[in-house]
Scaffold this motif. Sequence first.
Motif, PDB file in Angstrom:
ATOM      1  N   TRP A  96      -0.438   5.466   2.143  1.00 52.11           N
ATOM      2  CA  TRP A  96      -1.333   4.397   1.721  1.00 52.11           C
ATOM      3  C   TRP A  96      -1.339   4.314   0.200  1.00 52.11           C
ATOM      4  N   THR A  97      -1.812   3.183  -0.331  1.00 55.05           N
ATOM      5  CA  THR A  97      -2.012   3.005  -1.770  1.00 55.05           C
ATOM      6  C   THR A  97      -3.501   2.814  -2.035  1.00 55.05           C
ATOM      7  N   ALA A  98      -3.864   2.808  -3.319  1.00 54.80           N
ATOM      8  CA  ALA A  98      -5.254   2.542  -3.688  1.00 54.80           C
ATOM      9  C   ALA A  98      -5.673   1.162  -3.195  1.00 54.80           C
ATOM     10  N   GLU A  99      -4.748   0.219  -3.233  1.00 52.28           N
ATOM     11  CA  GLU A  99      -5.047  -1.139  -2.762  1.00 52.28           C
ATOM     12  C   GLU A  99      -5.320  -1.143  -1.264  1.00 52.28           C
ATOM     13  N   ASP A 100      -4.629  -0.275  -0.523  1.00 52.08           N
ATOM     14  CA  ASP A 100      -4.866  -0.182   0.917  1.00 52.08           C
ATOM     15  C   ASP A 100      -6.282   0.314   1.209  1.00 52.08           C
ATOM     16  N   ILE A 101      -6.770   1.235   0.383  1.00 51.26           N
ATOM     17  CA  ILE A 101      -8.132   1.734   0.544  1.00 51.26           C
ATOM     18  C   ILE A 101      -9.135   0.597   0.346  1.00 51.26           C
ATOM     19  N   GLU A 102      -8.919  -0.190  -0.699  1.00 53.80           N
ATOM     20  CA  GLU A 102      -9.817  -1.308  -0.973  1.00 53.80           C
ATOM     21  C   GLU A 102      -9.768  -2.346   0.144  1.00 53.80           C
ATOM     22  N   THR A 103      -8.589  -2.587   0.684  1.00 56.52           N
ATOM     23  CA  THR A 103      -8.440  -3.540   1.783  1.00 56.52           C
ATOM     24  C   THR A 103      -9.173  -3.041   3.028  1.00 56.52           C
ATOM     25  N   THR A 156      -8.791   9.303   5.273  1.00 56.91           N
ATOM     26  CA  THR A 156      -8.100   8.121   4.784  1.00 56.91           C
ATOM     27  C   THR A 156      -7.472   8.378   3.420  1.00 56.91           C
ATOM     28  N   LEU A 157      -8.178   9.098   2.552  1.00 57.71           N
ATOM     29  CA  LEU A 157      -7.629   9.414   1.232  1.00 57.71           C
ATOM     30  C   LEU A 157      -6.425  10.354   1.323  1.00 57.71           C
ATOM     31  N   VAL A 158      -6.381  11.178   2.349  1.00 59.23           N
ATOM     32  CA  VAL A 158      -5.202  12.029   2.538  1.00 59.23           C
ATOM     33  C   VAL A 158      -3.967  11.169   2.789  1.00 59.23           C
ATOM     34  N   GLU A 159      -4.138  10.039   3.433  1.00 56.35           N
ATOM     35  CA  GLU A 159      -3.011   9.121   3.630  1.00 56.35           C
ATOM     36  C   GLU A 159      -2.452   8.653   2.295  1.00 56.35           C
ATOM     37  N   VAL A 160      -3.325   8.499   1.309  1.00 57.64           N
ATOM     38  CA  VAL A 160      -2.863   8.162  -0.048  1.00 57.64           C
ATOM     39  C   VAL A 160      -2.108   9.340  -0.637  1.00 57.64           C
TER      40      VAL A 160
END
Length: 247
Positions: free
Chosen positions: A213-220, A204-208
């Motif tokens: 993705w954004t950091a906000e997407d990770i939190e969501t 998932t972090l690779v998507e960032v």
Amino acid sequence: MPRYRLTVEYDGTAYNGFQAQAEQPTVQGALETAIHAFSGEQIRIAAAGRTDTGVHATGQVVHADLARAWPTATVMNAMNAHLVHEGVCVLDCALAPDPEWHARFSAVGRAYRYRILNRQAQPVLERSRVWHVRKPLDAEAMHTAAQGLVGQHDFTTFRDVGCQSKSPIKTLDVARVERHGDEVHLVFEARSFLHRQVRSMAGTLVEVGLGHWTAEDIETALAARDRSACGPVAPSAGLYLTGVRYA
């Protein structure tokens, strides 16, 4: 009956995970076969973590109870002599600090490292030891986004559907992303992890890092507590159990 603490290194490529399985090559099977070969004892060992197929270790910890009190150096050297054709070796052997000490249940922390080779050319020497991502990754953005995973959370989003843990709540102590030349390393530390949690977070972090993705997407995604909100799961080849901490 003395209990021995073994620190073990292995290349998981040729094994169907750590845990023993009938008629399947496993790390546990290789270690138990080596113990039987030098001691004549058929025993079941216990490990700090049951790594999946293809996952490696530079600091796995196991314990073994042997009927005879062998010198620790003899145990290590004898096992390694019988492991010479395996992708496993014993790095260290010591007596457990007390009879109740357990490789898994006495552990208070585990550390994993995920290696990504981030270049155009494919890996040759380490084909089964890294995840090859050709497009440039923004390691700083990945590190920033990873901080949203630190702390105590319900990690259902990053939990494999087959996970047998009683609770999805875990406390992630460290989430760090670093670039080392052509490699990007993701470091995670916690008391314990859910099944495939590290690979789920890494993918998932690779998507960032790719800008998808954004950091906000990770939190969501984390807040969703829904497996379908997870990004791609990183392949097993890049994952290493690097250490186990005890009180």
